[in-house]
Design an enzyme around this catalytic site. Structure first.
Site, short mmCIF file in Angstrom:
data_model
loop_
_atom_site.label_atom_id
_atom_site.label_comp_id
_atom_site.label_asym_id
_atom_site.label_seq_id
_atom_site.Cartn_x
_atom_site.Cartn_y
_atom_site.Cartn_z
N HIS A 93 -6.21 0.21 -1.03
CA HIS A 93 -6.38 -1.16 -0.52
C HIS A 93 -7.41 -2.00 -1.27
O HIS A 93 -7.57 -3.18 -0.97
CB HIS A 93 -6.75 -1.12 0.97
CG HIS A 93 -5.63 -0.63 1.84
ND1 HIS A 93 -5.41 0.70 2.09
CD2 HIS A 93 -4.64 -1.30 2.48
CE1 HIS A 93 -4.35 0.84 2.86
NE2 HIS A 93 -3.86 -0.36 3.11
N ASP A 134 -7.64 5.71 -1.25
CA ASP A 134 -7.30 4.48 -0.57
C ASP A 134 -6.81 3.43 -1.58
O ASP A 134 -7.53 3.10 -2.52
CB ASP A 134 -8.52 3.94 0.17
CG ASP A 134 -8.18 2.83 1.16
OD1 ASP A 134 -7.11 2.21 1.01
OD2 ASP A 134 -8.99 2.59 2.07
N CYS A 183 0.81 -1.22 0.00
CA CYS A 183 0.00 0.00 0.00
C CYS A 183 0.85 1.28 0.00
O CYS A 183 0.46 2.28 -0.61
CB CYS A 183 -0.98 -0.01 1.17
SG CYS A 183 -0.22 -0.17 2.80
#
Length: 469
Positions: free
Chosen positions: A358, A356, A130
């Protein structure tokens, strides 16, 4: 003990007490059979690793796919600041402009199904990559500013070729001949003609981040460059490690001769080093530069003293508040929560706006003509409280020329001095660095300057795993 003598049996001793039972005998099978067993064990371990990767990818897809479409609530009464612009959400035009500006940012997430990473069997970065992905997003923001026209905004309708569908016959005063069929042509609008080169550049930038070994800023290349920092695929990469990896990747790219990346040392920007990096002999122009500043804003948690420095500074006593993320030169922050990296791009009130990485998506083949772009752009802005921000982060800036560089130095230095004079996030020094190679010694983290002193601490504790210098 002599093995040959151990085979003799004592008088009256039964066979069951043969002392050779205590010995571990080698298998009588030939070496080839042993090699096959080892290979089978390696294959089993590799299969288990692939199964685990698929399981983690599926879990991330379910977990973050569900939360991704949850819309964050934004107040219409408060301005929303994102990467140098402020939006009044009460105004319909500003809301549309914010939506288009947000969706124009490149969204680079976990991917699955790409070619194996070097030195391992991993075909996904789900669960560990990430910080690399947030670093890619920050670099992508800088590249779009560097290569695209000022104020460029992407629209989803450009993912397909924008043509007028009017079919025309070739101009012929005598009309089409009866013995040959008339050729049909496609008329292109002026907008389509103008948009095509810009959209081609947009697609080229996206392809540079493709999950393929040949991509200059793809996961394969960045993992390879991370080996010199003691990192490998599957390891945790801190924000400062990723900053140095991005610097090496841009320096090695033949596609960006007029762009450099500078990484601050010990929370200090050495202006002489930075100018030397950007200056070029005539007739070449001043290089554009992406400036990355790894910092740590506290110990276990974010020090509240730095929230004002990240968020706001005062130009004068009665002037309205300006934000660090409102500066035109700021291209975002590689940050997040502990062990959970996010790309911060703005804020509203006491909440940070972020992208994000993820959500795990299938790999896209960017070598195909008109490959789909939708998975590289996010439609759903998210936010989180400032108080949940991990203290380790890397702040990014972009200066497109010498004039912008001078403006960056003045504006950012003023922001730091007027907002947190006691605890500056980082400092400017007119001289040059005295460290050879510009690398911080391993296993140390540089804390913020106070009273012109630099304090170092050991990074072996768990709180420092997020940023290893």
């Amino acid at each position: 003990m002599n093995p040959s003598s151990s085979t003799s049996r004592c008088d009256g001793c039964p066979a069951a007490t043969d002392p050779t039972d205590d010995w571990l005998f080698l298998s009588p099978e030939p070496p080839e059979a042993l090699d096959q067993e080892v290979c089978m064990e390696d294959q089993e371990a590799e299969d288990k690793g692939k199964f685990k990767s698929k399981l983690v990818s599926a879990w991330n897809s379910v977990k973050y796919g569900w939360s991704l479409k949850q819309k964050s609530k934004f107040r219409k009464s408060s301005p929303l600041v994102m990467l140098g612009k402020s939006f009044n959400l009460r105004d319909e035009g500003d809301r549309e402009c914010f939506h288009r500006s947000f969706t124009s940012l490149l969204w680079l997430t976990y991917r699955r199904g790409f070619p194996q990473l070097p030195g391992c069997s991993l075909t996904t970065d789900s669960g560990w990559g990430c910080v690399i992905r947030t670093g890619q997003m920050l670099l992508a923001r800088g590249l779009l500013l560097h290569l695209m026209p000022p104020g460029w905004l992407w629209s989803v309708r450009y993912c397909a070729v924008k043509d007028d569908l009017d079919l025309l016959r070739p101009a012929d005063s005598a009309g089409p001949s009866e013995d040959r069929p008339a050729k049909m042509g496609r008329k292109l609008s002026l907008g389509s003609v103008l948009d095509r080169p810009i959209e081609a550049t947009h697609r080229k930038v996206v392809s540079w981040f493709a999950d393929h070994p040949s991509s200059p800023f793809g996961i394969h290349r960045l993992v390879e460059l991370g080996k010199s920092s003691g990192k490998k695929a599957g390891d945790w990469y801190g924000p400062s490690i990723v900053a140095h990896i991005l610097r090496k990747a841009v320096a090695a790219s033949a596609d960006l001769p007029n762009l450099a990346v500078y990484v601050a040392q010990d929370c200090t920007i050495y202006l002489q080093d930075l100018r030397r990096l950007c200056e070029q002999p005539p007739p070449h122009s001043w290089k554009s530069v992406i400036i990355l500043v790894p910092v740590r804003l506290g110990g276990q948690d974010l020090n509240p003293s730095y929230i004002s420095c990240v968020k706001v500074f005062k130009q004068s006593l009665y002037a309205f508040e300006y934000k660090l993320l409102q500066l035109q030169c700021c291209i975002g922050i590689i940050g997040g929560k502990p062990k959970h990296s996010l790309f911060f791009i703005g804020y509203q009130d006491d909440h940070l706006l972020f992208l994000d990485p993820h959500y795990c998506q299938p790999t896209v083949n960017t070598t195909k003509e008109n490959f789909p772009l939708e998975s590289f752009h996010c439609k759903y802005p998210r936010k989180m409280p400032f108080s949940r921000m991990d203290p380790s982060c890397t702040i990014g800036f972009y200066a497109g020329g010498q004039k912008e560089f001078e403006s960056f130095c003045t504006t950012v230095d003023e922001a730091l001095c007027t907002s947190a004079a006691t605890y500056p996030m980082f400092t400017f020094v007119k001289g040059e660095s005295h460290e050879d190679g510009g690398h911080t010694p391993a296993h140390t983290v540089t804390y913020l300057k106070r009273n012109n002193e630099i304090r170092r601490g050991n990074t072996r504790s768990s709180i420092d795993e997020f940023v290893l210098l």
